[in-house]
Design an enzyme around this catalytic site. Structure first.
Site, mmCIF file in Angstrom:
data_model
loop_
_atom_site.group_PDB
_atom_site.id
_atom_site.type_symbol
_atom_site.label_atom_id
_atom_site.label_comp_id
_atom_site.label_asym_id
_atom_site.label_seq_id
_atom_site.Cartn_x
_atom_site.Cartn_y
_atom_site.Cartn_z
ATOM 1 N N LYS A 1 0.829 -1.211 0.000
ATOM 2 C CA LYS A 1 0.000 0.000 0.000
ATOM 3 C C LYS A 1 0.864 1.262 0.000
ATOM 4 O O LYS A 1 0.531 2.244 -0.665
ATOM 5 C CB LYS A 1 -0.928 -0.014 1.212
ATOM 6 C CG LYS A 1 -1.978 -1.100 1.127
ATOM 7 C CD LYS A 1 -2.733 -1.248 2.440
ATOM 8 C CE LYS A 1 -3.690 -2.433 2.392
ATOM 9 N NZ LYS A 1 -4.367 -2.663 3.679
ATOM 10 N N HIS B 1 1.116 -7.092 17.674
ATOM 11 C CA HIS B 1 0.172 -8.209 17.681
ATOM 12 C C HIS B 1 -0.500 -8.359 19.034
ATOM 13 O O HIS B 1 -0.004 -7.893 20.059
ATOM 14 C CB HIS B 1 0.875 -9.516 17.301
ATOM 15 C CG HIS B 1 1.989 -9.880 18.235
ATOM 16 N ND1 HIS B 1 1.787 -10.519 19.428
ATOM 17 C CD2 HIS B 1 3.316 -9.674 18.165
ATOM 18 C CE1 HIS B 1 2.948 -10.698 20.050
ATOM 19 N NE2 HIS B 1 3.887 -10.180 19.296
#
Length: 124
Positions: free
Chosen positions: A61, A109
Site C-alpha cells: 500500500k 500483535h
C-alpha cells in the site's frame, strides 16, 4: 518527506487456515525461504507468518503509487539482531529504493490479530 503510508491488520487464524488448507503451495507463494525458516521455527509460527503477511500488505500500500509490478516474494521481512523488523526488497523491487528512499515498518500483535504500518519516505 513521506511518499506513501500503508497499514494492514489480519487475523492470525486466517493465516493458520490458509496454511492448513493450502500447505506448502500457500507458504511458498507468499514467503521467502528466509521468512519461512524464521517463522516456522517459532513457538507461535502462525503469529510470525501473519506479521510478515501484514507487513507485505502494508508495504504494498505504501509503495503502490510509485511502483506497481511486483510479487509477494519481492518483499522480505527480516529481523535485526535486536529483534527490530526491517525490509529487504528483492526481484523487481530490488533497485526501487535507490539511495534516496527508505521504508520504515512497525508491527504489533495481540492473541488474535497482527498489524503493521509501513512508511515510504525520502532519506534525510
Amino acid at each position: 518527506m513521506i511518499l506513501g503510508i500503508g497499514i494492514d491488520i489480519i487475523e492470525i487464524e486466517r493465516i493458520k487456515k490458509s496454511v492448513e488448507q493450502y500447505g506448502d503451495n500457500f507458504l511458498n507463494r507468499i514467503f521467502t525461504k528466509t521468512e519461512l525458516e524464521y517463522s516456522l521455527n517459532k513457538k507461535n509460527k502462525f503469529q510470525h507468518l501473519a506479521a510478515r503477511f501484514a507487513a507485505k500488505e502494508a508495504i504494498t500500500k505504501a509503495i503502490s503509487s510509485h511502483h506497481k509490478s511486483f510479487g509477494w516474494k519481492d518483499i522480505e521481512i527480516v529481523n535485526l539482531v535486536n529483534g527490530m523488523p526491517t525490509v529487504n526488497l528483492l526481484g523487481k523491487l530490488k533497485d526501487f529504493l535507490g539511495n534516496d528512499k527508505i521504508i520504515h515498518i512497525s508491527m504489533s500483535h495481540s492473541d488474535h490479530y497482527v498489524t503493521c504500518v509501513a512508511i515510504l519516505s525520502l532519506k534525510t
